[in-house]
Design a protein around this motif. Sequence first.
Motif, mmCIF file in Angstrom:
data_model
loop_
_atom_site.group_PDB
_atom_site.id
_atom_site.type_symbol
_atom_site.label_atom_id
_atom_site.label_comp_id
_atom_site.label_asym_id
_atom_site.label_seq_id
_atom_site.Cartn_x
_atom_site.Cartn_y
_atom_site.Cartn_z
ATOM 1 N N ALA A 1 0.845 -1.257 -0.183
ATOM 2 C CA ALA A 1 -0.100 0.015 0.018
ATOM 3 C C ALA A 1 0.816 1.062 0.199
ATOM 4 O O ALA A 1 0.471 2.465 -0.435
ATOM 5 C CB ALA A 1 -1.006 -0.067 1.028
ATOM 6 N N ALA A 2 2.089 1.289 0.692
ATOM 7 C CA ALA A 2 2.863 2.328 0.899
ATOM 8 C C ALA A 2 4.009 2.449 -0.609
ATOM 9 O O ALA A 2 4.620 3.424 -0.537
ATOM 10 C CB ALA A 2 3.727 2.162 2.053
ATOM 11 N N THR A 3 3.726 1.456 -1.266
ATOM 12 C CA THR A 3 4.705 1.491 -2.526
ATOM 13 C C THR A 3 4.120 2.162 -3.788
ATOM 14 O O THR A 3 3.035 1.860 -4.038
ATOM 15 C CB THR A 3 4.911 0.129 -2.971
ATOM 16 N N PRO A 4 4.660 3.302 -4.296
ATOM 17 C CA PRO A 4 4.035 4.057 -5.445
ATOM 18 C C PRO A 4 3.641 3.408 -6.501
ATOM 19 O O PRO A 4 4.681 2.499 -7.018
ATOM 20 C CB PRO A 4 5.161 4.970 -5.712
ATOM 21 N N ARG B 1 16.033 -3.145 -9.383
ATOM 22 C CA ARG B 1 16.968 -2.635 -10.754
ATOM 23 C C ARG B 1 16.242 -1.344 -11.469
ATOM 24 O O ARG B 1 17.084 -0.396 -11.923
ATOM 25 C CB ARG B 1 16.461 -3.792 -11.937
ATOM 26 N N TYR B 2 15.047 -1.090 -11.238
ATOM 27 C CA TYR B 2 14.289 -0.171 -11.713
ATOM 28 C C TYR B 2 13.667 1.071 -10.841
ATOM 29 O O TYR B 2 13.993 2.155 -11.158
ATOM 30 C CB TYR B 2 13.078 -0.536 -12.717
ATOM 31 N N GLY B 3 13.471 0.314 -9.562
ATOM 32 C CA GLY B 3 12.948 1.469 -8.715
ATOM 33 C C GLY B 3 11.705 1.984 -8.733
ATOM 34 O O GLY B 3 11.070 1.934 -9.790
ATOM 35 N N SER B 4 10.797 2.428 -7.764
ATOM 36 C CA SER B 4 9.703 3.145 -7.700
ATOM 37 C C SER B 4 9.766 4.490 -8.317
ATOM 38 O O SER B 4 10.652 5.199 -8.042
ATOM 39 C CB SER B 4 9.259 3.204 -6.298
ATOM 40 N N SER C 1 5.849 16.317 -3.501
ATOM 41 C CA SER C 1 6.928 16.949 -3.820
ATOM 42 C C SER C 1 8.030 16.267 -2.964
ATOM 43 O O SER C 1 9.226 16.274 -3.356
ATOM 44 C CB SER C 1 6.740 18.677 -3.251
ATOM 45 N N TRP C 2 7.656 15.862 -1.614
ATOM 46 C CA TRP C 2 8.896 15.172 -0.747
ATOM 47 C C TRP C 2 9.362 14.194 -1.471
ATOM 48 O O TRP C 2 10.418 13.669 -1.446
ATOM 49 C CB TRP C 2 8.134 15.076 0.634
ATOM 50 N N LEU C 3 8.487 13.110 -2.012
ATOM 51 C CA LEU C 3 8.883 11.893 -2.421
ATOM 52 C C LEU C 3 9.712 12.191 -3.705
ATOM 53 O O LEU C 3 10.759 11.465 -3.937
ATOM 54 C CB LEU C 3 7.638 10.923 -2.829
ATOM 55 N N GLN C 4 9.313 12.937 -4.583
ATOM 56 C CA GLN C 4 9.822 13.295 -5.749
ATOM 57 C C GLN C 4 11.214 14.003 -5.508
ATOM 58 O O GLN C 4 12.352 13.940 -6.307
ATOM 59 C CB GLN C 4 9.116 14.312 -6.911
ATOM 60 N N ASN C 5 11.379 14.685 -4.490
ATOM 61 C CA ASN C 5 12.720 15.290 -4.091
ATOM 62 C C ASN C 5 13.649 14.660 -3.212
ATOM 63 O O ASN C 5 14.711 14.815 -2.799
ATOM 64 C CB ASN C 5 12.537 16.727 -3.200
ATOM 65 N N ARG D 1 14.164 4.705 -2.843
ATOM 66 C CA ARG D 1 14.907 3.708 -2.778
ATOM 67 C C ARG D 1 15.085 2.718 -1.741
ATOM 68 O O ARG D 1 15.141 1.492 -1.781
ATOM 69 C CB ARG D 1 16.608 4.013 -3.188
ATOM 70 N N GLY D 2 14.825 3.461 -0.439
ATOM 71 C CA GLY D 2 14.798 2.616 0.652
ATOM 72 C C GLY D 2 13.444 1.722 0.660
ATOM 73 O O GLY D 2 13.589 0.484 1.034
ATOM 74 N N MET D 3 12.428 2.286 0.029
ATOM 75 C CA MET D 3 11.280 1.497 0.037
ATOM 76 C C MET D 3 11.406 0.272 -0.899
ATOM 77 O O MET D 3 10.905 -0.677 -0.902
ATOM 78 C CB MET D 3 10.077 2.304 -0.524
ATOM 79 N N ASP D 4 12.177 0.572 -2.175
ATOM 80 C CA ASP D 4 12.496 -0.510 -3.249
ATOM 81 C C ASP D 4 13.316 -1.609 -2.339
ATOM 82 O O ASP D 4 12.986 -2.858 -2.707
ATOM 83 C CB ASP D 4 13.271 0.036 -4.010
ATOM 84 N N TYR D 5 14.267 -1.172 -1.511
ATOM 85 C CA TYR D 5 14.961 -2.307 -0.945
ATOM 86 C C TYR D 5 14.154 -3.304 0.014
ATOM 87 O O TYR D 5 14.279 -4.460 0.064
ATOM 88 C CB TYR D 5 16.262 -1.738 -0.439
ATOM 89 N N THR D 6 13.420 -2.380 0.674
ATOM 90 C CA THR D 6 12.509 -2.957 1.735
ATOM 91 C C THR D 6 11.663 -4.003 1.218
ATOM 92 O O THR D 6 11.185 -5.121 1.452
ATOM 93 C CB THR D 6 11.939 -1.999 2.525
#
Length: 213
Positions: A21-24, A96-99, A180-184, A190-195
């Motif tokens: 749910a928290a992953t874009p 590899r590609y990330g959120s 804006s915070w996530l985009q910046n 990336r931390g969410m991607d690794y989690t």
Amino acid sequence: MDFLPSLPTLLAFTAATLLLAATPGPDMTLSISRALAQGKKPALFVVVGTSLGIVVHTMLVAFGISALITASPTAFLILKTGGGAYLFWLAVQAIRYGSKLTVARVEEQKGTALSNISSGFWVNLLNPKVIIFFMTFLPQFVSAGDPAVTQKLLFLGLCFILIGMPVNASVIFAADWLASWLQNNKKVLRGMDYTFAGVFSVFAAKILLTQAK
């Protein structure tokens, strides 16, 4: 209550659902875009629509999987094993590609509640990644020998919606700041991607090792 999964299963499912749910994704992008363009209320109707899409996927999986078990437990085993491999593939793709969360602030005319619900519904219902994910994700939390497999899948689908909706609503209420915070803050994404990759790699390994016994 045979439809209730065991506590460890329910805790694992809850953790995975919260992470998802928290992953874009397309649903989050649509919700934030609608919140920025039209306001929070229309965006909440989008969340209602995406949840209805999940209801349809849950019912298709629940009744389809139960029919598959009845027809061929071996085929169900193959599906679960393939699902484990798919979850591992998702983990690799995340690294590899990330959120990505690309939200453009486009002013648009406010739609009706029904049109916003419809937008959310179709974005989930027709997304092939959502279809494949639900078909491979939910079966990981049931076993072929369980006589209450249909009820458990329906229960887990309901839990998926109930867990995800507050997260989605929170995203909408914080849309201006969050977008804006996530985009910046690419490091957070990336931390969410690794989690995400770590959790689903553990799921995949557990499934594949269990099936290999």
